[in-house]
Design an enzyme around this catalytic site. Sequence first.
Site, short mmCIF file in Angstrom:
data_model
loop_
_atom_site.label_atom_id
_atom_site.label_comp_id
_atom_site.label_asym_id
_atom_site.label_seq_id
_atom_site.Cartn_x
_atom_site.Cartn_y
_atom_site.Cartn_z
N ASP A 30 0.85 -1.20 0.00
CA ASP A 30 0.00 0.00 0.00
C ASP A 30 0.89 1.25 0.00
O ASP A 30 1.88 1.31 0.73
CB ASP A 30 -0.91 -0.01 1.24
CG ASP A 30 -2.03 1.00 1.14
OD1 ASP A 30 -3.20 0.56 1.10
OD2 ASP A 30 -1.76 2.22 1.09
N ILE A 31 0.52 2.22 -0.81
CA ILE A 31 1.35 3.43 -0.95
C ILE A 31 1.28 4.33 0.28
O ILE A 31 2.19 5.12 0.53
CB ILE A 31 0.92 4.20 -2.23
CG1 ILE A 31 2.06 5.06 -2.75
CG2 ILE A 31 -0.35 5.00 -2.02
CD1 ILE A 31 1.85 5.60 -4.16
N ASN A 86 -13.02 -3.26 2.50
CA ASN A 86 -14.07 -2.24 2.51
C ASN A 86 -14.91 -2.30 1.23
O ASN A 86 -14.36 -2.47 0.15
CB ASN A 86 -13.43 -0.85 2.62
CG ASN A 86 -12.62 -0.67 3.89
OD1 ASN A 86 -12.98 -1.21 4.93
ND2 ASN A 86 -11.53 0.07 3.81
N HIS A 92 -15.94 3.16 3.76
CA HIS A 92 -14.55 3.62 3.64
C HIS A 92 -13.82 3.08 2.41
O HIS A 92 -12.59 3.08 2.36
CB HIS A 92 -13.75 3.29 4.91
CG HIS A 92 -12.62 4.23 5.17
ND1 HIS A 92 -11.40 4.12 4.53
CD2 HIS A 92 -12.52 5.30 5.97
CE1 HIS A 92 -10.60 5.08 4.94
NE2 HIS A 92 -11.27 5.82 5.81
N GLN A 93 -14.55 2.62 1.41
CA GLN A 93 -13.88 2.18 0.18
C GLN A 93 -13.56 3.39 -0.69
O GLN A 93 -14.45 4.15 -1.04
CB GLN A 93 -14.75 1.20 -0.61
CG GLN A 93 -14.04 0.67 -1.87
CD GLN A 93 -14.90 -0.28 -2.69
OE1 GLN A 93 -16.13 -0.34 -2.51
NE2 GLN A 93 -14.28 -1.02 -3.58
N HIS A 99 -10.42 -5.12 -2.98
CA HIS A 99 -9.07 -5.30 -2.43
C HIS A 99 -9.15 -5.70 -0.97
O HIS A 99 -10.04 -5.27 -0.24
CB HIS A 99 -8.21 -4.06 -2.59
CG HIS A 99 -8.85 -2.80 -2.11
ND1 HIS A 99 -9.80 -2.12 -2.83
CD2 HIS A 99 -8.66 -2.09 -0.97
CE1 HIS A 99 -10.19 -1.05 -2.15
NE2 HIS A 99 -9.52 -1.01 -1.01
N PHE A 100 -8.22 -6.55 -0.58
CA PHE A 100 -8.06 -6.96 0.82
C PHE A 100 -6.80 -6.31 1.35
O PHE A 100 -5.73 -6.42 0.74
CB PHE A 100 -7.92 -8.49 0.93
CG PHE A 100 -9.19 -9.23 0.66
CD1 PHE A 100 -9.67 -9.37 -0.64
CD2 PHE A 100 -9.91 -9.80 1.70
CE1 PHE A 100 -10.85 -10.05 -0.88
CE2 PHE A 100 -11.09 -10.50 1.46
CZ PHE A 100 -11.56 -10.61 0.16
N HIS A 101 -6.92 -5.61 2.49
CA HIS A 101 -5.76 -5.07 3.17
C HIS A 101 -5.22 -6.12 4.15
O HIS A 101 -6.00 -6.70 4.91
CB HIS A 101 -6.13 -3.86 4.03
CG HIS A 101 -6.70 -2.68 3.31
ND1 HIS A 101 -5.98 -1.55 3.04
CD2 HIS A 101 -7.94 -2.45 2.82
CE1 HIS A 101 -6.75 -0.67 2.42
NE2 HIS A 101 -7.95 -1.18 2.29
P1 5GP Z 1 -9.77 1.60 0.61
O1 5GP Z 1 -10.03 2.77 1.50
O2 5GP Z 1 -10.42 1.77 -0.75
O3 5GP Z 1 -10.13 0.29 1.25
O4 5GP Z 1 -8.21 1.55 0.42
C1 5GP Z 1 -7.53 1.89 -0.76
C2 5GP Z 1 -6.06 1.78 -0.47
O5 5GP Z 1 -5.36 1.91 -1.68
C3 5GP Z 1 -5.52 2.86 0.48
O6 5GP Z 1 -4.94 2.24 1.63
C4 5GP Z 1 -4.50 3.61 -0.37
O7 5GP Z 1 -3.36 4.00 0.36
C5 5GP Z 1 -4.15 2.59 -1.45
N1 5GP Z 1 -3.76 3.20 -2.71
C6 5GP Z 1 -4.41 4.17 -3.39
N2 5GP Z 1 -3.76 4.47 -4.52
C7 5GP Z 1 -2.66 3.67 -4.56
C8 5GP Z 1 -1.60 3.53 -5.50
O8 5GP Z 1 -1.52 4.20 -6.53
N3 5GP Z 1 -0.64 2.58 -5.22
C9 5GP Z 1 -0.71 1.81 -4.10
N4 5GP Z 1 0.28 0.93 -3.92
N5 5GP Z 1 -1.69 1.93 -3.18
C10 5GP Z 1 -2.67 2.86 -3.42
#
Ligand code: 5GP
Length: 138
Positions: A30-31, A86, A92-93, A99-101
């Site tokens: 994650d970035i 999410n 919070h998506q 995607h799975f964190h």
């Molecule tokens: P969400 O809130 O949708 O569950 O999480 C999306 C996740 O994607 C966030 O933790 C965010 O930091 C990550 N993310 C968003 N854009 C990028 C990207 O360009 N590269 C990477 N590696 N992660 C990203």
Amino acid sequence: MTTTIFKKIIDGEIPCHRIYEDGQVLAFLDINPLSPGHTLVIPKEPAVTLDALSEESGAAIGRVLPKIAAAVLKATGAKDFNVLQNNGAAAHQEVLHVHFHIIPKLESGDGLSVGWRPGKLTGGEELARKIAEQLEPA
Ligand code: 5GP
């Protein structure tokens, strides 16, 4: 479905720090990590939310989640972790691609903080039956 940043990562149009890839799944860092090793595991199928994902992609993700989580723990030295998934803006998506964190939880407190306000189950029998009915083939 509109193109997302994750589709561009899958297609190699933008870079990522790749951890794992097979025909159906990609995992990368994650970035904006909540803790070191915060990893995203995504299907290559472009579904927006988990309920819309095919059984095949769901199975492919399920097959690799345990070993990716184990690798994250070994590499970071973390012992505890959360898996977060999410669906929808209110949940919070931000990126509209399933995607799975995998988020290591450190003794320092770094990692996922969870707000959990449990209620009391009422009408469980009827609700369980209603949900189960939705699983029956049409
Ligand atoms: P969400 O809130 O949708 O569950 O999480 C999306 C996740 O994607 C966030 O933790 C965010 O930091 C990550 N993310 C968003 N854009 C990028 C990207 O360009 N590269 C990477 N590696 N992660 C990203």
